[in-house]
Design a protein around this motif. Structure first.
Motif, PDB file in Angstrom:
ATOM      1  N   ARG A 264       1.298 -34.054  16.101  1.00 11.74           N
ATOM      2  CA  ARG A 264       0.954 -33.481  14.809  1.00 11.74           C
ATOM      3  C   ARG A 264      -0.376 -32.742  14.868  1.00 11.74           C
ATOM      4  O   ARG A 264      -0.508 -31.625  14.365  1.00 11.74           O
ATOM      5  CB  ARG A 264       0.900 -34.582  13.747  1.00 11.74           C
ATOM      6  CG  ARG A 264       0.570 -34.081  12.351  1.00 11.74           C
ATOM      7  CD  ARG A 264       0.587 -35.229  11.353  1.00 11.74           C
ATOM      8  NE  ARG A 264       0.248 -34.783  10.020  1.00 11.74           N
ATOM      9  CZ  ARG A 264       0.169 -35.599   8.961  1.00 11.74           C
ATOM     10  NH1 ARG A 264       0.427 -36.889   9.114  1.00 11.74           N
ATOM     11  NH2 ARG A 264      -0.151 -35.107   7.777  1.00 11.74           N
ATOM     12  N   THR A 265      -1.362 -33.370  15.500  1.00 10.00           N
ATOM     13  CA  THR A 265      -2.676 -32.728  15.629  1.00 10.00           C
ATOM     14  C   THR A 265      -2.572 -31.483  16.487  1.00 10.00           C
ATOM     15  O   THR A 265      -3.147 -30.437  16.168  1.00 10.00           O
ATOM     16  CB  THR A 265      -3.687 -33.705  16.246  1.00 10.00           C
ATOM     17  OG1 THR A 265      -3.790 -34.865  15.424  1.00 10.00           O
ATOM     18  CG2 THR A 265      -5.049 -33.047  16.388  1.00 10.00           C
TER      19      THR A 265
ATOM     20  N   SER B 125      -1.192 -28.545  14.605  1.00  8.58           N
ATOM     21  CA  SER B 125      -2.102 -28.008  13.600  1.00  8.58           C
ATOM     22  C   SER B 125      -3.255 -27.237  14.205  1.00  8.58           C
ATOM     23  O   SER B 125      -3.900 -26.440  13.510  1.00  8.58           O
ATOM     24  CB  SER B 125      -2.642 -29.147  12.726  1.00  8.58           C
ATOM     25  OG  SER B 125      -3.525 -29.969  13.467  1.00  8.58           O
TER      26      SER B 125
END
Length: 373
Positions: free
Chosen positions: A367-368, A371
């Motif tokens: 997820r990081t 992003s």
């Protein structure tokens, strides 16, 4: 793509790297109390080597009433107050250079600097209240202007890492009196105080800073893990020794009183920062303080010993990569041939990306990564 020569050891700073920076608490305190921006950090950093803060970090004095009286006095140093105002007045034209971390001679982490991304509120780190046992001032979210001010503050400080080290006897290292920091003639942030002439009488009155309240707000804020580097540290920790470099910390620290909650590590071992590292070098325990080269050499000696005890052929300074948010600390590491990564306040995820490139390891969750790529 795996690096051609991955490091044998990763050496982390703590405050401003693995946990949130105490500089954020300083900026919040200055804004709340209408104190000229950068004065507190200027006073602390320029009190070295004999100010009460650096002496505390070298374990030479206790964290008691006398320390807080001395710390309060350092924050009301008339000579430094005049120097602070004089620097602002004489260097206004240089402030744009001050705002750029790459203008300080810290040519590290340029790959991260070149990343095309704008920091989000998440990048700047959540502002949460302190832990139980000591009430700290309320931490509020900052504006974009304040975030930029924090980045400026991060470059010229010698403020250390307020790690909760268990109270105990301090072992003095040889040459502890030599620990010092070089004065930087450039001011720390852009907002300029009122114009001043060369006489002390013409200066604005010295701010009356509650040193003890400020100190504990800094300690409380730095109890919160960094949202990017700390998870990367945990991912490294889960790997076997054969799969990863040695994990070490080189930290300017303080020793809390034995009856203070921050000192009760035995009650909550998971809060002991030393539990995440193979080697932990604490300034207050060894009587030396960054950026003194002796504490870096001591860290390399401990890393070399650890590696040989675990079947390796030893570690040299050039086998290490060092992460810190302070330019002066990185400069010393480079002089000893360590590789360095500059951790930028509000953009700590960039340091994780660069560490991935240096090690060939995956240190971000999906997820990081989505992003930030």
């Amino acid at each position: 793509m795996a690096p051609s020569r991955p490091p044998k050891a990763i050496v982390f700073d703590i405050g401003g790297v693995c946990v949130l920076s105490p500089l954020e608490a300083i900026t919040t305190y200055e804004n709340k109390n209408n104190i000229p921006s950068g004065w507190i950090n200027f006073a602390i950093s320029h009190s070295a080597p004999n100010g009460f803060w650096p002496r505390l970090e070298r374990g030479e004095i206790k964290m008691d009433e006398q320390f807080f009286k001395g710390f309060h006095a350092d924050l009301r140093n008339e000579k430094l107050w005049k120097e602070y105002h004089t620097n602002f007045r004489n260097n206004k034209k240089k402030l744009k250079d001050v705002a750029n971390p790459t203008q300080l001679g810290d040519h590290v982490s340029l790959k991260a600097e070149a990343a095309n991304s704008t920091p989000t509120d998440q990048d700047r780190g959540a502002h949460t209240s302190g832990v139980s046992g000591q009430k700290a001032p309320e931490m509020r979210g900052e504006s974009d202007d304040q975030g930029r001010s924090l980045s400026k503050l991060a470059k010229d400080t010698t403020i250390g890492d307020p790690v909760s080290i268990e109270s105990g006897n301090v072992t003095q290292g040889a040459g502890s009196d030599s620990a010092s920091t070089s004065r930087q003639p450039t001011p720390l942030s852009s907002p300029s105080p009122p114009e001043a002439t060369s006489t002390l009488d013409s200066l604005p009155p010295l701010p009356n800073i509650d040193g003890e309240s400020l100190f504990w707000s800094m300690m409380a804020h730095a109890r919160n893990p960094d949202p990017y580097i700390f998870p990367a540290l945990l991912r490294l920790e889960k790997l076997s020794h054969k799969e990863r470099p040695i994990i070490a910390a080189l930290s300017n620290t303080t020793i809390f009183p034995p009856d203070h909650p921050y000192s009760r590590l035995a009650d909550a071992p998971e809060n002991d920062p030393r539990s995440h590292f193979d080697v932990f070098v604490s300034s207050a325990d060894v009587g030396l303080r960054k950026p003194d080269p002796k504490i870096y050499k001591l860290a390399v000696e401990k890393l070399d010993r650890f590696d040989k005890e675990h079947g390796g052929d030893g570690v040299k300074a050039e086998d290490c990569i060092f992460l810190d948010d302070i330019g002066e600390n990185l400069k010393t590491a480079r002089s000893l041939r360590m590789k360095t990564i500059k951790v930028i306040l509000g953009k700590t995820w960039r340091a994780v990306k660069e560490l991935e490139q240096e090690t060939g390891l995956d240190l971000m969750d999906d997820r990081t990564r989505r992003s930030k790529l």
